[in-house]
Design an enzyme around this catalytic site. Sequence first.
Site, PDB file in Angstrom:
ATOM      1  N   ASN A 173      31.341  69.945  22.270  1.00  0.00           N
ATOM      2  CA  ASN A 173      32.801  69.981  22.117  1.00  0.00           C
ATOM      3  C   ASN A 173      33.361  69.486  23.451  1.00  0.00           C
ATOM      4  O   ASN A 173      33.248  70.170  24.464  1.00  0.00           O
ATOM      5  CB  ASN A 173      33.224  71.408  21.823  1.00  0.00           C
ATOM      6  N   ASN A 175      45.034  69.339  21.418  1.00  0.00           N
ATOM      7  CA  ASN A 175      44.035  68.834  20.493  1.00  0.00           C
ATOM      8  C   ASN A 175      44.065  67.313  20.448  1.00  0.00           C
ATOM      9  O   ASN A 175      44.971  66.667  20.974  1.00  0.00           O
ATOM     10  CB  ASN A 175      44.264  69.405  19.092  1.00  0.00           C
ATOM     11  N   CYS A 230      40.971  77.859  23.603  1.00  0.00           N
ATOM     12  CA  CYS A 230      39.767  77.060  23.353  1.00  0.00           C
ATOM     13  C   CYS A 230      38.640  77.694  24.148  1.00  0.00           C
ATOM     14  O   CYS A 230      38.613  77.601  25.380  1.00  0.00           O
ATOM     15  CB  CYS A 230      39.976  75.608  23.751  1.00  0.00           C
ATOM     16  N   GLY A 231      37.722  78.339  23.459  1.00  0.00           N
ATOM     17  CA  GLY A 231      36.655  79.060  24.133  1.00  0.00           C
ATOM     18  C   GLY A 231      35.713  78.155  24.896  1.00  0.00           C
ATOM     19  O   GLY A 231      35.311  78.455  26.025  1.00  0.00           O
ATOM     20  N   ASN A 232      35.318  77.031  24.293  1.00  0.00           N
ATOM     21  CA  ASN A 232      34.415  76.117  24.982  1.00  0.00           C
ATOM     22  C   ASN A 232      35.060  75.544  26.230  1.00  0.00           C
ATOM     23  O   ASN A 232      34.416  75.401  27.278  1.00  0.00           O
ATOM     24  CB  ASN A 232      33.983  74.991  24.042  1.00  0.00           C
ATOM     25  N   HIS A 284      42.248  81.483  12.619  1.00  0.00           N
ATOM     26  CA  HIS A 284      40.993  81.096  11.972  1.00  0.00           C
ATOM     27  C   HIS A 284      40.888  81.738  10.598  1.00  0.00           C
ATOM     28  O   HIS A 284      41.248  82.902  10.416  1.00  0.00           O
ATOM     29  CB  HIS A 284      39.795  81.536  12.815  1.00  0.00           C
ATOM     30  N   GLU A 342      38.164  71.925  12.834  1.00  0.00           N
ATOM     31  CA  GLU A 342      39.104  72.398  13.838  1.00  0.00           C
ATOM     32  C   GLU A 342      40.489  71.801  13.630  1.00  0.00           C
ATOM     33  O   GLU A 342      40.641  70.584  13.471  1.00  0.00           O
ATOM     34  CB  GLU A 342      38.586  72.059  15.237  1.00  0.00           C
ATOM     35  N   ARG A 343      41.477  72.672  13.638  1.00  0.00           N
ATOM     36  CA  ARG A 343      42.874  72.273  13.498  1.00  0.00           C
ATOM     37  C   ARG A 343      43.229  71.194  14.519  1.00  0.00           C
ATOM     38  O   ARG A 343      43.091  71.384  15.711  1.00  0.00           O
ATOM     39  CB  ARG A 343      43.755  73.516  13.694  1.00  0.00           C
ATOM     40  N   CYS A 372      32.858  75.184  18.353  1.00  0.00           N
ATOM     41  CA  CYS A 372      34.199  75.756  18.506  1.00  0.00           C
ATOM     42  C   CYS A 372      34.022  77.187  18.998  1.00  0.00           C
ATOM     43  O   CYS A 372      33.552  78.050  18.249  1.00  0.00           O
ATOM     44  CB  CYS A 372      34.962  75.721  17.192  1.00  0.00           C
ATOM     45  N   THR A 405      36.302  79.548  19.919  1.00  0.00           N
ATOM     46  CA  THR A 405      37.132  80.556  19.262  1.00  0.00           C
ATOM     47  C   THR A 405      36.683  80.751  17.810  1.00  0.00           C
ATOM     48  O   THR A 405      36.778  81.857  17.272  1.00  0.00           O
ATOM     49  CB  THR A 405      38.623  80.176  19.308  1.00  0.00           C
ATOM     50  N   GLY A 406      36.174  79.683  17.177  1.00  0.00           N
ATOM     51  CA  GLY A 406      35.642  79.825  15.826  1.00  0.00           C
ATOM     52  C   GLY A 406      34.426  80.725  15.793  1.00  0.00           C
ATOM     53  O   GLY A 406      34.264  81.552  14.886  1.00  0.00           O
TER      54      GLY A 406
END
Length: 269
Positions: A13, A65, A74-76, A151, A200-201, A209, A211-212
């Site tokens: 990502n 995005n 965004c966790g990554n 999510h 991803e939105r 992802c 957060t996913g």
Amino acid sequence: MRVPFIKMHGLGNDFVVLDARENALPALDTSRAAAIADRHEGIGCDQLILLEPSKSADFRMRIFNQDGSEVGACGNATRAVALLHGEEARIETAGGLLSASPSDGGASVDMGAPRFDWDAIPLAYPMDTLSMPVGWEMLEDPGAVNVGNPHVIFFVEDTDAVPLDRIGPDIENDPLFPERVNVNLATIESRSRIRLRVWERGAGLTRACGTGACATAVHAMRRKLVDSPVIVALPGGDLEIAWEPGGTIQMTGPATESFRGSFEWDDYA
């Protein structure tokens, strides 16, 4: 105006990081963010990350995005930014205050507490977010979790058997989700492992992802399908997610700096 950037990724990502903590940049709008993120005529990335000074944290992280829309988390990218920062940091985001600590080849991030109320996702009208009475084609009985962004999670027998590239856009833009939604397809492989694919939105199919992974792990724990911590296996690699009811989510995984460069700001007007 020549602007430096850092290209990074977390499990594939990928991000273009603009560090404006010491040297301010002109205002970044949707069209410029999308132009920079374009993989054919721009630098190319899933998300454009802008670092700025903060009055409430060590620094502020803004996330755009690929389509130029600004999102809350965004966790990554948080792991990548923690690796770039080089030490423990409190990071201000539109989705809340995050804490991150770099580790060998990556970082651990406190992603904050998940939210489950229908109006916190948000949904267009009230319903139980643990078991939602809605469906799209073969996808039914989802759950919803907000971890700084919205999510929806479906459990399926085989994530690869579902045409997520076709169904994902319909779910993302369904009127049920006023702010659109990230779509997660998860297969429970054991009490300690989940396989996951994400639409991803604003970015589409993604190799990972963060957060996913957090939302999916939390939802699986709420349904008592897995234990904490759990490994979430994405196409780009694995993340470890830990959560206890009433607490915050802990995400641990790798991040990598790919290369550095610079560009002319006005080339992407």
